[in-house]
Enzyme design. Structure first.
Site, PDB file in Angstrom:
ATOM      1  N   LYS A 181       0.800  -1.236   0.000  1.00  0.00           N
ATOM      2  CA  LYS A 181       0.000   0.000   0.000  1.00  0.00           C
ATOM      3  C   LYS A 181       0.832   1.286   0.000  1.00  0.00           C
ATOM      4  CE  LYS A 181      -3.958  -2.356   2.071  1.00  0.00           C
ATOM      5  NZ  LYS A 181      -4.708  -2.638   3.294  1.00  0.00           N
ATOM      6  N   VAL A 227      -0.801  -9.225   6.032  1.00  0.00           N
ATOM      7  CA  VAL A 227      -1.270 -10.480   6.611  1.00  0.00           C
ATOM      8  C   VAL A 227      -0.485 -11.687   6.102  1.00  0.00           C
ATOM      9  CG1 VAL A 227      -3.591  -9.646   7.117  1.00  0.00           C
ATOM     10  CG2 VAL A 227      -3.118 -10.723   4.894  1.00  0.00           C
TER      11      VAL A 227
END
Length: 307
Positions: A66, A260
């Site tokens: 991101k 994650v």
């Protein structure tokens, strides 16, 4: 620079933490990770590299992508345009929450570090097709990591597409609000692929070093302005560890972004880049062993930017 023997000790002392979490299983492929893996790589501005534990094990970027795509979008569209479509504030919600898109006062994603914000950022990457846009994303990440062999894990990518209905609903909501232009599925394809890029903790440390240098490569070439690098590091500090960012800022105090897949990208501005890998996650989706390792290192060497 920290000694290898010290880092190995840090890994060994905190490896028990891996048993306290669990690997992500909502995306097919992530559940096969070894929860006992734990590794770290640190590279300082002189180029010295120290590795301990499972730093060479491959995993996918997931949300660590991101801040990287954010820098590319800022290069493509400029700060004013990007932040007219996505905010700069912590959301206080889980990274995949949709709740505040409709109920929040801003009516746009709170920041680029949550899924909705990252999907919005993907829509700003320049390119005539989703394939061209992703090629630019991949080439940008190859450049700042110094690794031309990076590629997408196809199994993880397929799993992202198959199970990404919540992300799909966010994207269509953003489209309905006039925030996303172009085809929603094309935007999502770029997002799913960027999350599925395979890296190691060593790659993360090199990206961290790029940010530590303020957007400059090891050879001295400037890729992004110091201001863009600062934006990325600031949002990593305030929003990079999901809804555990405040606690992490107090206990560790290093600009970081987790995913994650078990990775954590960390930056000590002007000094070093750090990559950590430990796929056993806490309830907020952060590497439980990775945080413990960073906390011990930061405490011992006063690495917190708030010291």
């Amino acid at each position: 620079m920290l000694m290898k023997s010290f880092l190995e000790g840090v890994i060994n002392r905190n490896k028990y933490m891996c048993e306290l979490g669990k690997v992500a299983d909502y995306i097919p492929g992530l559940s096969t990770a070894n929860k006992n893996h734990l590794g770290i790589c640190i590279i300082d501005t002189s180029g010295e590299i120290v590795i301990a534990g499972d730093a060479d094990v491959k995993f996918t970027l997931q949300s660590i992508s991101k801040p990287l795509t954010l820098m590319l979008a800022l290069l493509d569209q400029g700060e004013k345009y990007v932040f007219s479509k996505v905010g700069m504030e912590p959301s206080g919600d889980a990274f995949n929450s949709i709740r505040k898109l409709e109920t929040g006062r801003m009516r746009k994603p709170f920041n680029p570090m949550i899924n909705a914000g990252a999907i919005e950022v993907c829509s700003m990457i320049k390119g005539k097709s989703s394939a061209e846009k992703f090629e630019r994303v991949l080439n940008f990440i190859k450049l700042i990591s110094g690794n031309n062999n990076l590629k997408v894990n196809e199994d993880i990518y397929k799993g992202e597409k198959e199970t990404g209905n919540k992300n799909r609903s966010m994207a269509y909501f953003l489209k309905g609000e006039g925030l996303i232009s172009g085809d929603v599925e094309d935007v999502l394809d770029v997002y799913f692929k960027q999350c599925s890029i395979e890296v190691t903790a060593i790659d993360l440390a090199k990206i961290g070093l790029f940010l530590a240098r303020g957007g400059v490569l090891e050879n001295g070439d400037r890729v992004v302005s110091e201001h863009i690098a600062t934006i990325a590091k600031t949002l990593m500090m305030t929003c990079g560890m999901y809804d555990g960012s405040g606690e992490f800022a107090i206990k560790v105090g290093i600009p970081s972004k987790s995913g994650v897949g078990g990775g954590i990208l960390s930056v000590i501005p002007g000094k070093m880049g750090i990559g950590v890998f430990g796929p056993s996650l806490d309830l907020k989706g952060n590497s439980i062993g990775g945080i413990a390792v960073l906390e011990e290192i930061a405490e011992n060497f006063k690495f917190s930017i708030f010291n």
